[in-house]
Design a protein around this motif. Structure first.
Motif, PDB file in Angstrom:
ATOM      1  N   SER A  68      49.707  51.493  40.513  1.00  0.00           N
ATOM      2  CA  SER A  68      48.301  51.535  40.923  1.00  0.00           C
ATOM      3  C   SER A  68      47.388  51.151  39.768  1.00  0.00           C
ATOM      4  N   VAL A  69      47.569  49.935  39.287  1.00  0.00           N
ATOM      5  CA  VAL A  69      46.692  49.407  38.252  1.00  0.00           C
ATOM      6  C   VAL A  69      46.031  48.134  38.772  1.00  0.00           C
ATOM      7  N   PHE A  70      45.025  47.691  38.067  1.00  0.00           N
ATOM      8  CA  PHE A  70      44.278  46.483  38.398  1.00  0.00           C
ATOM      9  C   PHE A  70      45.252  45.319  38.598  1.00  0.00           C
TER      10      PHE A  70
ATOM     11  N   THR B   2      55.321  55.007  41.157  1.00  0.00           N
ATOM     12  CA  THR B   2      54.177  55.627  41.822  1.00  0.00           C
ATOM     13  C   THR B   2      53.455  56.538  40.831  1.00  0.00           C
ATOM     14  N   LEU B   3      52.153  56.433  40.771  1.00  0.00           N
ATOM     15  CA  LEU B   3      51.368  57.108  39.735  1.00  0.00           C
ATOM     16  C   LEU B   3      51.637  58.606  39.666  1.00  0.00           C
ATOM     17  N   SER B   4      51.708  59.270  40.812  1.00  0.00           N
ATOM     18  CA  SER B   4      51.829  60.735  40.825  1.00  0.00           C
ATOM     19  C   SER B   4      53.256  61.223  41.006  1.00  0.00           C
TER      20      SER B   4
ATOM     21  N   ARG C 229      51.791  46.479  49.740  1.00  0.00           N
ATOM     22  CA  ARG C 229      52.218  47.626  50.550  1.00  0.00           C
ATOM     23  C   ARG C 229      52.564  48.804  49.658  1.00  0.00           C
ATOM     24  N   GLN C 230      53.301  48.542  48.578  1.00  0.00           N
ATOM     25  CA  GLN C 230      53.715  49.615  47.679  1.00  0.00           C
ATOM     26  C   GLN C 230      52.528  50.284  46.997  1.00  0.00           C
ATOM     27  N   THR C 231      51.485  49.520  46.725  1.00  0.00           N
ATOM     28  CA  THR C 231      50.325  50.073  46.020  1.00  0.00           C
ATOM     29  C   THR C 231      49.204  50.528  46.960  1.00  0.00           C
TER      30      THR C 231
END
Length: 398
Positions: A112-114, A136-138, A364-366
Motif C-alpha cells: 500500500s504505497v504510492f 500487506t501493511l497490517s 486488486r492486491q492493494t
C-alpha cells in the motif's frame, strides 16, 4: 541570535524559529540565496573547503544556506539529527535507497504505497540487483516471514495512499531491528505535527515536501531524515554527486509552509472528518476510508499513534470506473488533479492516475478498486464541498 535547541521547544515553535540565523543585514524573514556558487576569500580557503577541512558553502548543488535552514527546521520538527533535502519526494526515496543499499540487498515493502514508488522499486532499483518483496501493511506475520538474510530495510507509508491504512510503527520497528534491518517510514500524509515516527522507533523518515509541507501546490521537493551516522556520507553523497538537489527558491517556499503547518493540518483534519462522516450516509457509496471513522480497521491505532487523522478521504462509488468517472466529470469545485495536500480540495481516480501502471492483479492486491475515488480535503467551506460532491454523486448514479 542564539541557535534554537530543538529539545527545549514544541513543534510549533520549531516550525517558525528553528534554523534561523540572520545575516548581517538583520532580516526577519529567512534569506533567499539564489546563487549557484560561493566566493572564497583566497585560494587557501577554497582548497580547505574542497578538502572538507573547513566547513562552508561551495556550490548550491550540495551547500546552500536557504536549503540548509529548511533541512535544520524539518529535522528539528521530526526529532532527527540530520535532514537531506532533495528535488522531489521520489528523489528522496531514491537517494535513501541508493545511499543505504548495495547490489544484492533486499527490501520488504508494504503493497500500500504510492504507485510510482512501486515502479521505482520494480523498474529502477531492480536494475541494480536490489530486489523487493511486498506484503500487506497490517499483516505483521507477513512482514517477518518476508525478511531474508539479504533484507536491509522495511519500507512503508502510514497512513497509506489512497486507502489510509495505518501501520503500527513501533511493532514494525521491533520486527526490523530484531533482524538487523532499518525501518523507513514515509510520513507525508501526517507530517511531523500529526505523527513522529522516530519516537516510535523508525530509523529513516521520508517526505514529499510537495504535499502538506508546502501546502499550496507551488513547488516540488523532498527530504530524507535520520541520524548523522546513518545519512552522513551514505545518503549525502548520493545528493552531492547525483545532483537530486532542492532549489533554494523551493526551500524558501517550504520554509514559509512549515510556519503554518500545524494550523493547516488541524484544519485539513477537521474538514476531512466532516466529509468522511457525510459520505458514509450517502446512497451509492459502498465504502469510505478514513481513520477517524470508528469502523476503520486501524481506528484505535490511529488514535494512539497520531495527533489527528489528516486530510485524505477515499471512497468507493457504486458502478465501478464508469460511475467514478461520471462523478469526477461533474465536479465543479474540487480540482481534478493527482496532487494532494493543497489548500484547494482535489479529486482523482487512483486506478487510472496515481496507480495506473500497476497490473490488474497488483491493483486488486492493494485495494485499488475501479470505483475508488481519492479526495484531498482543503480549506474551502465544508458545506460547499458537500454540495459539490452531492451534485456530482447524483449525476454519477443516473
Amino acid at each position: 541570535m542564539a541557535k534554537i535547541d530543538p529539545d527545549q521547544y514544541g513543534v510549533n515553535t520549531l516550525a517558525v524559529r528553528a534554523g534561523r540565523q540572520p545575516t548581517g543585514e538583520g532580516e526577519h524573514s529567512e534569506p533567499l540565496f539564489l546563487t549557484s556558487s560561493f566566493v572564497f576569500k583566497d585560494a587557501a580557503q577554497a582548497a580547505a573547503r574542497f578538502a572538507e577541512d573547513e566547513p562552508g558553502n561551495i556550490y548550491s548543488r550540495f551547500t546552500n544556506p536557504t536549503v540548509r535552514i529548511f533541512e535544520e527546521r524539518l529535522a528539528a520538527m521530526e526529532g532527527a539529527e540530520r535532514c537531506i533535502a532533495t528535488s522531489s519526494g521520489m528523489g528522496a526515496i531514491l537517494s535513501a535507497c541508493l545511499g543505504l543499499l548495495k547490489a544484492g540487498d533486499h527490501i520488504v515493502s508494504s503493497r500500500s504505497v504510492f504507485g510510482t514508488t512501486i515502479n521505482l522499486l520494480n523498474k529502477v532499483l531492480s536494475k541494480f540487483d536490489i530486489a523487493t518483496s511486498y506484503v500487506t501493511l497490517s499483516d505483521y506475520a507477513a512482514w517477518e516471514a518476508a525478511i531474508t538474510g539479504k533484507t536491509r530495510l522495511l519500507y512503508l507509508e502510514t497512513p497509506s495512499n489512497p486507502l489510509t491504512e495505518v501501520a503500527d510503527i513501533q511493532r514494525l520497528a521491533d520486527i526490523a531491528h530484531s533482524h538487523g534491518c532499518l525501518l523507513v517510514v514515509d510520513n507525508c500524509f501526517c507530517t511531523p505535527v500529526l505523527q513522529q515516527p522516530f519516537r516510535l522507533g523508525a530509523d529513516v523518515v521520508i517526505h514529499s515536501a510537495t504535499k502538506y509541507l508546502d501546502g499550496q501546490g507551488r513547488c516540488v521537493g523532498g527530504a530524507v531524515l535520520g541520524s548523522e551516522q546513518l545519512l552522513g556520507e551514505n545518503v549525502f553523497n548520493v545528493l552531492k554527486y547525483g545532483g537530486s538537489t532542492m532549489s533554494p527558491f523551493n526551500a524558501w517556499v517550504f520554509l514559509k509552509g512549515l510556519e503554518t503547518l500545524n494550523l493547516r493540518m488541524l484544519a485539513h483534519s477537521r474538514n476531512a472528518a466532516e466529509i468522511a462522516h457525510w459520505l458514509v450516509a450517502q446512497e451509492g457509496i459502498e465504502k469510505v476510508y478514513y481513520p477517524r471513522l470508528a469502523d476503520h480497521p486501524q481506528h484505535e491505532l490511529a488514535v494512539r499513534q497520531q495527533k489527528d487523522f489528516g486530510g485524505i478521504v477515499s471512497f468507493v462509488v457504486t458502478g465501478g470506473q464508469a460511475a467514478a468517472w461520471r462523478l469526477i466529470d461533474h465536479i465543479r469545485l474540487f480540482s481534478i488533479t493527482a496532487n494532494l495536500g493543497d489548500s484547494k480540495s482535489t479529486i482523482t481516480h487512483p486506478a487510472t492516475t496515481t496507480h495506473n501502471r500497476l497490473t490488474d492483479e497488483e491493483k486488486r492486491q492493494t485495494g485499488i478498486a475501479p470505483g475508488l475515488i481519492r479526495l484531498s480535503i482543503g480549506h474551502e467551506d465544508v458545506s460547499d464541498l458537500k454540495n459539490d460532491l452531492y451534485r456530482a454523486l447524483t449525476k454519477a448514479l443516473l
